[in-house]
Design an enzyme around this catalytic site. Sequence first.
Site, mmCIF file in Angstrom:
data_model
loop_
_atom_site.group_PDB
_atom_site.id
_atom_site.type_symbol
_atom_site.label_atom_id
_atom_site.label_comp_id
_atom_site.label_asym_id
_atom_site.label_seq_id
_atom_site.Cartn_x
_atom_site.Cartn_y
_atom_site.Cartn_z
ATOM 1 N N ASP A 202 0.838 -1.199 0.000
ATOM 2 C CA ASP A 202 0.000 0.000 0.000
ATOM 3 C C ASP A 202 0.874 1.251 0.000
ATOM 4 O O ASP A 202 2.105 1.174 0.022
ATOM 5 C CB ASP A 202 -0.995 -0.021 1.182
ATOM 6 C CG ASP A 202 -0.294 -0.083 2.530
ATOM 7 O OD1 ASP A 202 0.940 0.152 2.585
ATOM 8 O OD2 ASP A 202 -0.972 -0.367 3.539
ATOM 9 N N GLY A 203 0.213 2.404 0.002
ATOM 10 C CA GLY A 203 0.947 3.672 -0.070
ATOM 11 C C GLY A 203 1.779 3.966 1.162
ATOM 12 O O GLY A 203 2.991 4.212 1.063
ATOM 13 N N PRO A 204 1.151 3.915 2.353
ATOM 14 C CA PRO A 204 1.929 4.234 3.558
ATOM 15 C C PRO A 204 3.097 3.280 3.786
ATOM 16 O O PRO A 204 4.120 3.678 4.350
ATOM 17 C CB PRO A 204 0.887 4.081 4.683
ATOM 18 C CG PRO A 204 -0.430 4.282 4.012
ATOM 19 C CD PRO A 204 -0.278 3.734 2.634
ATOM 20 N N GLY A 205 2.962 2.014 3.370
ATOM 21 C CA GLY A 205 4.033 1.041 3.587
ATOM 22 C C GLY A 205 5.047 1.070 2.460
ATOM 23 O O GLY A 205 6.029 1.835 2.482
ATOM 24 N N VAL A 206 4.819 0.256 1.443
ATOM 25 C CA VAL A 206 5.790 0.114 0.351
ATOM 26 C C VAL A 206 5.966 1.429 -0.423
ATOM 27 O O VAL A 206 7.084 1.810 -0.794
ATOM 28 C CB VAL A 206 5.359 -1.038 -0.588
ATOM 29 C CG1 VAL A 206 6.223 -1.085 -1.839
ATOM 30 C CG2 VAL A 206 5.444 -2.372 0.158
ATOM 31 N N CYS A 279 -8.645 9.424 -15.504
ATOM 32 C CA CYS A 279 -8.048 10.698 -15.115
ATOM 33 C C CYS A 279 -8.394 11.800 -16.101
ATOM 34 O O CYS A 279 -8.528 12.954 -15.733
ATOM 35 C CB CYS A 279 -6.539 10.555 -15.005
ATOM 36 S SG CYS A 279 -5.798 9.825 -16.477
ATOM 37 N N GLU A 379 -12.341 16.254 -8.397
ATOM 38 C CA GLU A 379 -12.402 15.045 -9.221
ATOM 39 C C GLU A 379 -13.343 14.061 -8.529
ATOM 40 O O GLU A 379 -13.090 13.650 -7.399
ATOM 41 C CB GLU A 379 -10.984 14.457 -9.332
ATOM 42 C CG GLU A 379 -10.886 13.319 -10.303
ATOM 43 C CD GLU A 379 -9.471 12.751 -10.384
ATOM 44 O OE1 GLU A 379 -8.849 12.523 -9.325
ATOM 45 O OE2 GLU A 379 -8.997 12.514 -11.507
HETATM 46 N N1 LIG Z 1 -2.465 11.590 -14.952
HETATM 47 C C1 LIG Z 1 -2.557 10.302 -15.225
HETATM 48 O O1 LIG Z 1 -1.918 9.785 -16.142
HETATM 49 C C2 LIG Z 1 -3.446 9.425 -14.387
HETATM 50 C C3 LIG Z 1 -3.804 8.165 -14.864
HETATM 51 C C4 LIG Z 1 -4.623 7.348 -14.091
HETATM 52 C C5 LIG Z 1 -5.066 7.786 -12.853
HETATM 53 N N2 LIG Z 1 -4.709 9.014 -12.416
HETATM 54 C C6 LIG Z 1 -5.227 9.495 -11.133
HETATM 55 O O2 LIG Z 1 -5.136 8.474 -10.151
HETATM 56 C C7 LIG Z 1 -6.157 8.643 -9.171
HETATM 57 C C8 LIG Z 1 -6.896 7.344 -8.956
HETATM 58 O O3 LIG Z 1 -6.019 6.355 -8.560
HETATM 59 P P1 LIG Z 1 -5.805 5.888 -7.034
HETATM 60 O O4 LIG Z 1 -7.069 6.075 -6.271
HETATM 61 O O5 LIG Z 1 -5.166 4.559 -7.092
HETATM 62 O O6 LIG Z 1 -4.773 6.972 -6.538
HETATM 63 P P2 LIG Z 1 -3.922 6.955 -5.193
HETATM 64 O O7 LIG Z 1 -3.142 8.211 -5.212
HETATM 65 O O8 LIG Z 1 -4.752 6.670 -4.014
HETATM 66 O O9 LIG Z 1 -2.962 5.700 -5.385
HETATM 67 C C9 LIG Z 1 -2.084 5.603 -6.484
HETATM 68 C C10 LIG Z 1 -0.909 4.741 -6.086
HETATM 69 O O10 LIG Z 1 -0.154 5.445 -5.101
HETATM 70 C C11 LIG Z 1 0.014 4.643 -3.960
HETATM 71 N N3 LIG Z 1 0.100 5.552 -2.821
HETATM 72 C C12 LIG Z 1 -0.913 6.087 -2.102
HETATM 73 N N4 LIG Z 1 -0.415 6.886 -1.140
HETATM 74 C C13 LIG Z 1 0.940 6.862 -1.280
HETATM 75 C C14 LIG Z 1 2.008 7.471 -0.566
HETATM 76 N N5 LIG Z 1 1.800 8.280 0.458
HETATM 77 N N6 LIG Z 1 3.277 7.218 -0.968
HETATM 78 C C15 LIG Z 1 3.503 6.408 -2.036
HETATM 79 N N7 LIG Z 1 2.543 5.783 -2.725
HETATM 80 C C16 LIG Z 1 1.259 6.017 -2.357
HETATM 81 C C17 LIG Z 1 -1.171 3.704 -3.960
HETATM 82 O O11 LIG Z 1 -0.928 2.561 -3.174
HETATM 83 C C18 LIG Z 1 -1.294 3.417 -5.448
HETATM 84 O O12 LIG Z 1 -0.361 2.442 -5.836
HETATM 85 C C19 LIG Z 1 -7.070 9.718 -9.743
HETATM 86 O O13 LIG Z 1 -6.784 10.941 -9.115
HETATM 87 C C20 LIG Z 1 -6.692 9.755 -11.208
HETATM 88 O O14 LIG Z 1 -6.987 10.971 -11.854
HETATM 89 C C21 LIG Z 1 -3.906 9.841 -13.151
#
Ligand SMILES: NC(=O)c1ccc[n+]([C@@H]2O[C@H](COP(=O)([O-])OP(=O)(O)OC[C@H]3O[C@@H](n4cnc5c(N)ncnc54)[C@H](O)[C@@H]3O)[C@@H](O)[C@H]2O)c1
Length: 478
Positions: A202-206, A279, A379
Amino acid sequence: MKSYLQNYIDGSWVDSEGGVGHPVVSPATEDTCSQIVLGTAADVDRAVAAARRAFESFGQTTREERMALLERVIEAYKARIPDIAEAIAVEMGCPISTASTAQAGSGVAHLGQALAALKDFAFSESLGENTVVREPIGVVALITPWNWPMNQIVAKVGPCLAAGCTMILKPSEEAPTSAAIFAEVMEAAGVPAGVFNLVQGDGPGVGTALAKHPGIDMISFTGSTRAGIMVAKNAADTVKRVSQELGGKSPNIIIEGTPLDAALPGGVGGVLINSGQSCVAPTRMLVHKSQHDEAARMVGEMFAAKPVGDPMTEGPHIGPVVNKAQWDKIQGLIQKGIDEGATLVTGGLGRPDGLERGFYVKPTVFSNVTPDMTIAQEEIFGPVLAIMPYEDEDDAVRIANDTPYGLGAYIAGDPAKASKIVGKLRAGAVFVNAGGLVFDMPFGGYKQSGNGREFGKFGIEEFLEIKSVIGAYQPENA
Ligand SMILES: NC(=O)c1ccc[n+]([C@@H]2O[C@H](COP(=O)([O-])OP(=O)(O)OC[C@H]3O[C@@H](n4cnc5c(N)ncnc54)[C@H](O)[C@@H]3O)[C@@H](O)[C@H]2O)c1
């Protein structure tokens, strides 16, 4: 569906060091459909060590060697498209037909574009007596979202391989099994050990461990603006490059006087595909005030006619949204739209009739939406469209640019009039009487939609460092 309880590190499937099990929940049934193990910082250390070792040789490979590797990856990928599509449909709810074509199919397109771009990519250029050389940046962490899970993975992995980088993929914990199948693709293609590594988590971990890791040279992140900012902050202490592909709230300007029957369907389709979880979805439709009410009526009918149902059956319907948190967030934003005075044209709160289980959302249209409303700014990431009236062209441009985002912008109508607007729109991609991605065109955002550019040769450029060689030099890998 198969569970994946190991990570893929240094060419082998290995147990996590201290990771805990994580159920993957089907958004259609609300039942557990698979399981992964959320990795740990120790798993990240192990993957980084493998990727660093592999970079010593992979970073020195020739263009021809990497082209041959990409060809093998494409063949191995094609063989697994049905499995990848099924995994995507089950774990994030995209209907199987779209999961096969647009979702899993995009992998072949991205890998093919990376291969084509690599064929004649200029890794060096002469400047007088001297030479500018472009070299792989090193070890890259790829962090990806769940909404177009394979598209986002392959849009990074293809160019990353083409550039000669080694990598650690951390896919979304919401859509992790399609990523595990992708690791099997890389294994089947004979990608050398350590070049591609998968650490689930997940985000907070890996995610945080990757962002902070001193052994990683770059993070290529796609996801929400919220998480993208956290990644950049966590990466700052080690001065690694952070490429961000973030959220969007794309405007769709219908030029005054454009016949609505031709102008509207493209924008409607762009919002509804993938249940609004794209997105670059055109989620704000800007219509001249003289055509606003008619457009609202027509779009309302199109949304009301859209079937919603089981992602595992073929058909033109849309599926559920990814999870309960997302369903709750969308319901909250629909309620905000009502509370803040927008006109609810169709859809609204609750599940569609006959769907008591699963995270299904009614296709919803609001009209008379003004820029100050929450549904015009945030969004939503669901099948929800905001129709906004404008006074004149300047007003349309002002409204279009009036969010923190700048990913896509759409214009429907006379191409000559559209051409005058293109340069005024603060967005990384402008679609003129067009929609959908073009895989050799640069993709990325302005403003808080990010700072990177992906796809084809622009994707390769992201993963390169620039070296100045002053004096006599003959590049081997020109
Ligand atoms: N611009 C683009 O090309 C594009 C493409 C697809 C999706 N998106 C965006 O992605 C979002 C939807 O995806 P989501 O809900 O998975 O987004 P998210 O930000 O919740 O998660 C995305 C990834 O980041 C990881 N993550 C979360 N918190 C983190 C942290 N603190 N440190 C490191 N990694 C962390 C998650 O585990 C996941 O793998 C929407 O805002 C969408 O617009 C953007």
